[in-house]
Design an enzyme around this catalytic site. Sequence first.
Site, mmCIF file in Angstrom:
data_model
loop_
_atom_site.group_PDB
_atom_site.id
_atom_site.type_symbol
_atom_site.label_atom_id
_atom_site.label_comp_id
_atom_site.label_asym_id
_atom_site.label_seq_id
_atom_site.Cartn_x
_atom_site.Cartn_y
_atom_site.Cartn_z
ATOM 1 N N ASP A 20 0.856 -1.174 0.000
ATOM 2 C CA ASP A 20 0.000 0.000 0.000
ATOM 3 C C ASP A 20 0.904 1.240 0.000
ATOM 4 O OD1 ASP A 20 -2.319 1.696 0.545
ATOM 5 O OD2 ASP A 20 -1.567 1.781 2.604
ATOM 6 N N LEU A 21 0.356 2.374 -0.420
ATOM 7 C CA LEU A 21 1.139 3.609 -0.400
ATOM 8 C C LEU A 21 0.853 4.446 0.852
ATOM 9 C CD1 LEU A 21 1.206 4.776 -4.147
ATOM 10 C CD2 LEU A 21 3.158 4.188 -2.715
ATOM 11 N N ASP A 22 -0.286 5.132 0.870
ATOM 12 C CA ASP A 22 -0.575 6.064 1.963
ATOM 13 C C ASP A 22 -0.713 5.342 3.295
ATOM 14 O OD1 ASP A 22 -1.130 8.845 0.627
ATOM 15 O OD2 ASP A 22 -2.069 7.347 -0.661
ATOM 16 N N THR A 53 -2.683 0.194 -4.508
ATOM 17 C CA THR A 53 -3.070 1.444 -3.885
ATOM 18 C C THR A 53 -4.510 1.834 -4.180
ATOM 19 O OG1 THR A 53 -2.488 3.813 -3.778
ATOM 20 C CG2 THR A 53 -2.155 2.703 -5.886
ATOM 21 N N GLY A 54 -5.033 2.704 -3.346
ATOM 22 C CA GLY A 54 -6.319 3.316 -3.632
ATOM 23 C C GLY A 54 -6.182 4.482 -4.581
ATOM 24 N N LYS A 211 -8.570 -4.682 -3.491
ATOM 25 C CA LYS A 211 -7.144 -4.916 -3.702
ATOM 26 C C LYS A 211 -6.842 -6.406 -3.760
ATOM 27 C CE LYS A 211 -5.346 -0.650 -1.605
ATOM 28 N NZ LYS A 211 -4.359 -0.082 -0.666
ATOM 29 N N ASP A 234 -2.479 -0.531 5.927
ATOM 30 C CA ASP A 234 -2.843 0.142 7.174
ATOM 31 C C ASP A 234 -4.331 0.412 7.340
ATOM 32 O OD1 ASP A 234 -2.687 2.289 5.122
ATOM 33 O OD2 ASP A 234 -3.089 3.596 6.835
#
Length: 283
Positions: A20-22, A53-54, A211, A234
């Site tokens: 994931d990114l953020d 990612t979103g 995802k 997260d």
Amino acid sequence: MVYAIQSKGINMTYSVLALDLDGTTLTTDHQILPEIKDAIARIKDTTTVLLVTGRHHTAARPYHHDLELDTPIICCNGTYVYDYSTNSVITEQAISHDNARQFVTLAQQNKLNMVMYVTNKMTFSAKTPIHYMEAMEIWSQQFPDDIKPEIERIHSFLDEIDNNAYIWKFVVEGDIENITHFAELPFIRSTFTGEKSWSNRIDFSNKGNTKGFRLAEYLADQHIDPSKVVAIGDNHNDISMITLAGLGVAMANADEAVKQIADRITTTTNNDQGISEIIADCF
């Protein structure tokens, strides 16, 4: 070198890192720490490193570029897979134009603020701008044109739907109780997957997009068993890939619901070493 580790009772050798990114790879001020870059650089030639990612592909591009990855990226909570090397969509399950129009109409009737991700840009209302998108506009200005995120203020969501081939997802921001009530409306519930992506945001994509679903599809195409995957995230939209993976990892800063289903929790947050300890242990 790949590292064998006990996970879910089975001795595994991992070959894929899904990130994931953020809130995971990125710090709260949207940076990738040098230590994290170094850890990923050390393994990326022998490990498949996937960003899951979103984000819209245009908003994730600077980080894919910064990490010097050559893998495709899974975007908008599994709505599509994008290849930066050819600037093309590999596979997708976008929202139909009719369903997008109905979504916009209902959201406006419920006086909700929204962002709409379309083919090659993120759009939000010029009349009632959302603060985090205004911040993203400022953030995007630092990048050169070839990797600059595309963000546009628009006057009509309905017109924008007509002018785009793809409607990837909606982000609705505001009072979480109001948004949760909106998510339970019969049409929304039957047509969209709604996943919390921030404390006051729910992402709405086409029904079935997650995802985990898109990652599983990608792995099947590459003939990789999910047991070979380490997935780190997260928030609620990461749960599907964390439960899919051979080793599902929640960040120390993760939502409690994510920690409950994870096999492991990092000892530090996304603002510290975070994922580097997992990379060191597993690859």
